[in-house]
Scaffold this motif. Sequence first.
Motif, PDB file in Angstrom:
ATOM      1  N   ILE A   4      -2.262   8.625   9.673  1.00 30.39           N
ATOM      2  CA  ILE A   4      -1.195   8.914   8.705  1.00 30.39           C
ATOM      3  C   ILE A   4      -0.691   7.622   8.062  1.00 30.39           C
ATOM      4  CG2 ILE A   4       1.170   9.750   8.474  1.00 30.39           C
ATOM      5  CD1 ILE A   4       0.482  11.823  10.664  1.00 30.39           C
ATOM      6  N   VAL A   5      -0.449   6.605   8.895  1.00 31.32           N
ATOM      7  CA  VAL A   5       0.097   5.344   8.378  1.00 31.32           C
ATOM      8  C   VAL A   5      -0.913   4.639   7.474  1.00 31.32           C
ATOM      9  CG1 VAL A   5       0.881   3.039   9.027  1.00 31.32           C
ATOM     10  CG2 VAL A   5       1.656   5.029  10.318  1.00 31.32           C
ATOM     11  N   LEU A   6      -2.155   4.510   7.933  1.00 32.59           N
ATOM     12  CA  LEU A   6      -3.144   3.757   7.158  1.00 32.59           C
ATOM     13  C   LEU A   6      -3.551   4.481   5.879  1.00 32.59           C
ATOM     14  CD1 LEU A   6      -5.401   2.330   9.991  1.00 32.59           C
ATOM     15  CD2 LEU A   6      -3.991   1.038   8.407  1.00 32.59           C
ATOM     16  N   VAL A   7      -3.648   5.795   5.926  1.00 35.04           N
ATOM     17  CA  VAL A   7      -3.989   6.533   4.709  1.00 35.04           C
ATOM     18  C   VAL A   7      -2.858   6.422   3.691  1.00 35.04           C
ATOM     19  CG1 VAL A   7      -4.376   8.849   3.771  1.00 35.04           C
ATOM     20  CG2 VAL A   7      -5.615   8.109   5.800  1.00 35.04           C
ATOM     21  N   ALA A   8      -1.617   6.467   4.172  1.00 34.28           N
ATOM     22  CA  ALA A   8      -0.482   6.342   3.258  1.00 34.28           C
ATOM     23  C   ALA A   8      -0.446   4.961   2.600  1.00 34.28           C
ATOM     24  CB  ALA A   8       0.824   6.599   4.014  1.00 34.28           C
ATOM     25  N   VAL A   9      -0.827   3.934   3.359  1.00 36.68           N
ATOM     26  CA  VAL A   9      -0.784   2.572   2.823  1.00 36.68           C
ATOM     27  C   VAL A   9      -2.066   2.235   2.048  1.00 36.68           C
ATOM     28  CG1 VAL A   9      -0.634   0.126   3.426  1.00 36.68           C
ATOM     29  CG2 VAL A   9       0.779   1.786   4.639  1.00 36.68           C
ATOM     30  N   GLY A  10      -3.227   2.573   2.620  1.00 34.41           N
ATOM     31  CA  GLY A  10      -4.498   2.187   2.006  1.00 34.41           C
ATOM     32  C   GLY A  10      -4.947   3.070   0.862  1.00 34.41           C
ATOM     33  N   ARG A  11      -4.561   4.358   0.874  1.00 38.23           N
ATOM     34  CA  ARG A  11      -4.917   5.317  -0.170  1.00 38.23           C
ATOM     35  C   ARG A  11      -6.410   5.262  -0.523  1.00 38.23           C
ATOM     36  NH1 ARG A  11       0.215   4.685  -4.393  1.00 38.23           N
ATOM     37  NH2 ARG A  11       1.842   5.179  -2.851  1.00 38.23           N
ATOM     38  N   PRO A  12      -7.269   5.585   0.437  1.00 40.65           N
ATOM     39  CA  PRO A  12      -8.714   5.498   0.173  1.00 40.65           C
ATOM     40  C   PRO A  12      -9.183   6.561  -0.826  1.00 40.65           C
ATOM     41  CG  PRO A  12      -8.301   6.573   2.272  1.00 40.65           C
ATOM     42  CD  PRO A  12      -6.971   6.072   1.791  1.00 40.65           C
ATOM     43  N   ARG A  13     -10.047   6.151  -1.734  1.00 38.87           N
ATOM     44  CA  ARG A  13     -10.632   7.086  -2.711  1.00 38.87           C
ATOM     45  C   ARG A  13     -11.993   7.510  -2.146  1.00 38.87           C
ATOM     46  NH1 ARG A  13      -9.751   2.787  -7.432  1.00 38.87           N
ATOM     47  NH2 ARG A  13     -10.345   1.527  -5.621  1.00 38.87           N
ATOM     48  N   LEU A  14     -11.955   8.516  -1.287  1.00 37.59           N
ATOM     49  CA  LEU A  14     -13.113   8.891  -0.490  1.00 37.59           C
ATOM     50  C   LEU A  14     -14.290   9.346  -1.343  1.00 37.59           C
ATOM     51  CD1 LEU A  14     -11.256  10.846   2.350  1.00 37.59           C
ATOM     52  CD2 LEU A  14     -11.898   8.440   2.310  1.00 37.59           C
ATOM     53  N   ARG A  15     -14.029  10.018  -2.439  1.00 33.94           N
ATOM     54  CA  ARG A  15     -15.117  10.551  -3.262  1.00 33.94           C
ATOM     55  C   ARG A  15     -15.911   9.447  -3.949  1.00 33.94           C
ATOM     56  NH1 ARG A  15     -12.295  15.815  -6.271  1.00 33.94           N
ATOM     57  NH2 ARG A  15     -11.809  16.967  -4.335  1.00 33.94           N
ATOM     58  N   ALA A  25      -8.509   2.473   6.249  1.00 33.29           N
ATOM     59  CA  ALA A  25      -7.786   3.747   6.172  1.00 33.29           C
ATOM     60  C   ALA A  25      -8.743   4.921   6.339  1.00 33.29           C
ATOM     61  CB  ALA A  25      -7.043   3.843   4.844  1.00 33.29           C
ATOM     62  N   ALA A  26      -9.902   4.843   5.690  1.00 36.25           N
ATOM     63  CA  ALA A  26     -10.887   5.919   5.814  1.00 36.25           C
ATOM     64  C   ALA A  26     -11.389   6.033   7.248  1.00 36.25           C
ATOM     65  CB  ALA A  26     -12.044   5.678   4.853  1.00 36.25           C
TER      66      ALA A  26
END
Length: 308
Positions: free
Chosen positions: A71-82, A196-197
């Motif tokens: 939750i923390v890393l995705v919120a900060v890193g905002r990975p563009r997975l696609r 984050a991913a």
Amino acid sequence: MQLDRSDSAQRLQSGVPGDPAISRARGSRGGVALMLLSGLSNQAGASLASLAFPVLGPAGVVAVRQWVAAIVLVAVGRPRLRRFSAAQWRVVLGLALVFAVMNLSLYAAIERIGLGLAVTLEFLGPLAVALAGSRRITNVLCAVAAAGAVAVLVRPTPSTDYLGVGLALLAAVCWAGYILLNREVGARLPGLEGSAAAALVSGILYLPVGAWVLWQHPPTVAVLVYALAAGVLSSAVPFLADTLALRRMPAHSFSMFMSVNPVFAALIGLAALGQQLDVPAWLAIVAIVGANIVALSTSHRSTRRRAE
């Protein structure tokens, strides 16, 4: 107008605001304070996690920790997975797997052999990375000192938990892999997207494990608070503190200061959990910490000379 040395020294002594020397000094002190916060928070989180082991076990507590980290890393890193390529996904998945195994093996080791011993043995991972490929006599001596310290820590006794020692050493191997894979992820993906991913994938891997543990062993409010606090203190707080510290101090100083974590772990294990170590064990911990500091220091000087 540029200040000469005497004027700069007078400004440093008098505390005039805006002086670059004062700014650097304050930044360095701030970085050290953040590193202290990070280390204490990480080990305090691990000590709280151990209080939840009787109900949730290491796997359940690690699952909660992985979810908090995701939750923390995705919120900060905002990975563009696609937008990730196949090659990028390969290193991300490798990092996620190592991240998941590292935390589980460490917490399982803490449950069996205690916080201080487990964290000290896990710290052999970064030490191995620092020593790898070096032929300097100083680093060879560091390796010998660390090996001797490990022999003291795991010296055979009737009560030696060899499985716990093995789990801690597995965590050390995973931490070494985590460092190497993190470098590769950082080279292939911008910012914190890769980390984050990886945290997100690791959290997803623990969904069935965590769901099964929570279903089979419904936690009390206190146990759930311990697990969530462990996730926040061992994931969110260290991540944010380390990020801010790296903006205030050089990377090699940051790495050397991480060496205090085994000492923090042993002290918190003693104060909070009553896990006592004998004098030889304390000396072994100090030897491993010292070997890591010397190895990182000589590695940094060598790198700086090559760059010059």
